[in-house]
Design a protein around this motif. Sequence first.
Motif, mmCIF file in Angstrom:
data_model
loop_
_atom_site.group_PDB
_atom_site.id
_atom_site.type_symbol
_atom_site.label_atom_id
_atom_site.label_comp_id
_atom_site.label_asym_id
_atom_site.label_seq_id
_atom_site.Cartn_x
_atom_site.Cartn_y
_atom_site.Cartn_z
ATOM 1 N N ASP A 1 -1.809 -18.466 62.269
ATOM 2 C CA ASP A 1 -1.387 -19.211 61.077
ATOM 3 C C ASP A 1 -0.562 -18.325 60.137
ATOM 4 O O ASP A 1 0.426 -18.789 59.556
ATOM 5 N N GLN A 2 -0.963 -17.058 60.002
ATOM 6 C CA GLN A 2 -0.252 -16.151 59.106
ATOM 7 C C GLN A 2 1.169 -15.889 59.594
ATOM 8 O O GLN A 2 2.114 -15.839 58.808
ATOM 9 N N ALA A 3 1.324 -15.707 60.920
ATOM 10 C CA ALA A 3 2.659 -15.465 61.485
ATOM 11 C C ALA A 3 3.573 -16.657 61.255
ATOM 12 O O ALA A 3 4.759 -16.500 60.920
ATOM 13 N N LEU A 4 3.036 -17.860 61.404
ATOM 14 C CA LEU A 4 3.826 -19.064 61.151
ATOM 15 C C LEU A 4 4.166 -19.191 59.673
ATOM 16 O O LEU A 4 5.303 -19.506 59.307
ATOM 17 N N HIS A 5 3.190 -18.919 58.827
ATOM 18 C CA HIS A 5 3.408 -19.030 57.385
ATOM 19 C C HIS A 5 4.468 -18.057 56.906
ATOM 20 O O HIS A 5 5.305 -18.384 56.058
ATOM 21 N N ASP A 6 4.456 -16.829 57.474
ATOM 22 C CA ASP A 6 5.403 -15.789 57.049
ATOM 23 C C ASP A 6 6.767 -15.934 57.709
ATOM 24 O O ASP A 6 7.704 -15.203 57.360
ATOM 25 N N GLY A 7 6.878 -16.841 58.681
ATOM 26 C CA GLY A 7 8.168 -17.088 59.314
ATOM 27 C C GLY A 7 8.647 -15.985 60.232
ATOM 28 O O GLY A 7 9.860 -15.847 60.453
ATOM 29 N N VAL A 8 7.725 -15.195 60.797
ATOM 30 C CA VAL A 8 8.142 -14.112 61.698
ATOM 31 C C VAL A 8 8.285 -14.601 63.137
ATOM 32 O O VAL A 8 8.772 -13.859 63.996
#
Length: 231
Positions: A53-60
């Motif tokens: 979820d964090q990777a998606l949220h940060d757009g990486v």
Amino acid sequence: MNLSSLNFFSTLLGNNRQFAVIGLGRFGRAVCQTLHNLGYEVLGIDNNQRLVDQALHDGVVAHALQLDSTEPSALEEASIADFDTVIVAIGNYIQESIITTLNLKEAKVPHVVAKASSEIHGKLLERVGADLVVFPEREMGCQLARALTKPRILDRFELDPDNSIVEVVVPERFDNKTLADLDLRRNYGISVLAIGADQKFQINPQPQQKLVKGQIMVVIGSNRDIDRLPV
């Protein structure tokens, strides 16, 4: 973690357009971020939903999945074999790293890059078929040591373990001397590829070109010869 100066990305196939990164810890996120910034489509995978979820949220990453990469069926459902290159960034979990690498090669992934945390780990990854094993902590340590002991070297591209292309500040000893005067190939075993000033580079400078203290030289040679350059 900044991977921009490592030779890690130069080892990836240049015409690839789709990458998957398994393991979204610090190293995996850094790989995803750099590939994303270079314009590549990246799939991020981790067994921890929070990291996904964090990777998606940060757009990486363009896409991200939560799955157990030690399960071949989970990788098959994710169509992992459709990706040109898969980076196994699990690293610190040796068993999961090895099993994942084996699963990827058995799924016929063309190019598998795996992070190793030790020499033994690296040898095991090679045994199960990893196409490239990287040691990012070791490379960063070597880079730091060089930066501390050779502060005039601004950047380094390692061609192989023994030879590099580097950007180096012109030392005072070379000030107001031509390349012909210095004869760097004979005296230091290196060749000058370019000379830079004011953010512009002159490629393949002529022997009559004068050097000025503080300019940038781009040179190629063995690491041993490069380290002999005056500070």
